[in-house]
Write an enzyme that holds these catalytic residues in place. Sequence first.
Site, mmCIF file in Angstrom:
data_model
loop_
_atom_site.group_PDB
_atom_site.id
_atom_site.type_symbol
_atom_site.label_atom_id
_atom_site.label_comp_id
_atom_site.label_asym_id
_atom_site.label_seq_id
_atom_site.Cartn_x
_atom_site.Cartn_y
_atom_site.Cartn_z
ATOM 1 N N THR A 133 -63.537 -38.205 -107.360
ATOM 2 C CA THR A 133 -63.823 -38.905 -108.618
ATOM 3 C C THR A 133 -63.858 -37.901 -109.770
ATOM 4 O O THR A 133 -64.439 -36.828 -109.639
ATOM 5 C CB THR A 133 -65.160 -39.658 -108.530
ATOM 6 N N LYS B 153 -73.129 -50.356 -119.794
ATOM 7 C CA LYS B 153 -74.497 -50.859 -119.876
ATOM 8 C C LYS B 153 -75.488 -49.747 -119.539
ATOM 9 O O LYS B 153 -75.144 -48.780 -118.856
ATOM 10 C CB LYS B 153 -74.697 -52.036 -118.921
ATOM 11 N N ASP C 249 -71.785 -44.148 -108.260
ATOM 12 C CA ASP C 249 -72.303 -45.088 -107.268
ATOM 13 C C ASP C 249 -71.567 -46.426 -107.341
ATOM 14 O O ASP C 249 -71.302 -47.055 -106.313
ATOM 15 C CB ASP C 249 -73.800 -45.303 -107.474
#
Length: 296
Positions: free
Chosen positions: A204, A269, A236
């Site tokens: 990632t 968010k 995650d």
Amino acid sequence: MKKKVTVIGSINMDLVTTTRVRPDVGETVLGETFSTIPGGKGANQAVAAARLGADVTLIGCVGNDLFGQQLRQHLQHENITFCEVAKQTNKHTGIASITISDHDNSIIVVPGANAEVTEEAIKPYVKVIAESDMILMQLEIPIHTVEHVIRVASRSNVPVIVNPAPFQMLSNDVMEKVAYLTPNEHEEKRLKNQGDFKEKLIVTKGSEGATVWKNGDSVNIPSYKVEVLDTTGAGDAFNGAMAVALSEGKELIEACQFANAVGALAVTKLGAQNGMPTKKEVEHFLIDRKRREDTK
């Protein structure tokens, strides 16, 4: 039929402070906001997978304190089956102290009850592991437990994804048994010291997307550009999405594209679990992005 994803890992309460100025050593600054938000890599990944439609079991531990009570209720609300390994622990619930400044974060984790997730404590859940479609783990619980679970899953031919964070060395024997490892770029460099496992790696890279290896060649899967509010839990979100996508039979590159979309939505968010999108939200997001590409 829903796929069974079993997550074995940490459960924390995140203590999140936002500030315009990150303090230097010995300095006091005024923050802007403070929140307590459910977190922990294990719980984050479990919530991500559950919201994406998987039948999720989380094996872990919280303390007999207020944070523990709140987290048990939260997992139930997220439709996650919580297998609590030590209900009478004297240890406090794990916490993560998170400071967010300039769209990035720094984190201090105090494991607490997560240390109770031992090999012995896992024994009652061997059947749960054997009947899973996918196992997902991180390294915020004792490393010997992680290695033990990988061996148990291997005997039942259950694939295991390991997110090697925070980084610790896994034995070569265990590395051979893992289906996929999902390091970030820093963790990948340290994994290279253990040998050539690149065909198992899904690296990632944040805004740069993710890299996998196919037929010996690296393939970069681009990220989706969004307005970033909080990067906490982005990795995650990606891992939970990978577990669901691969358990559903998606090919690796398609699974990465799906996971990149989930990670992109998560950073829009505040809070790790608050940002985890539903399957419907991801589908709408991908349709919208494809429409934009087609009209260019």
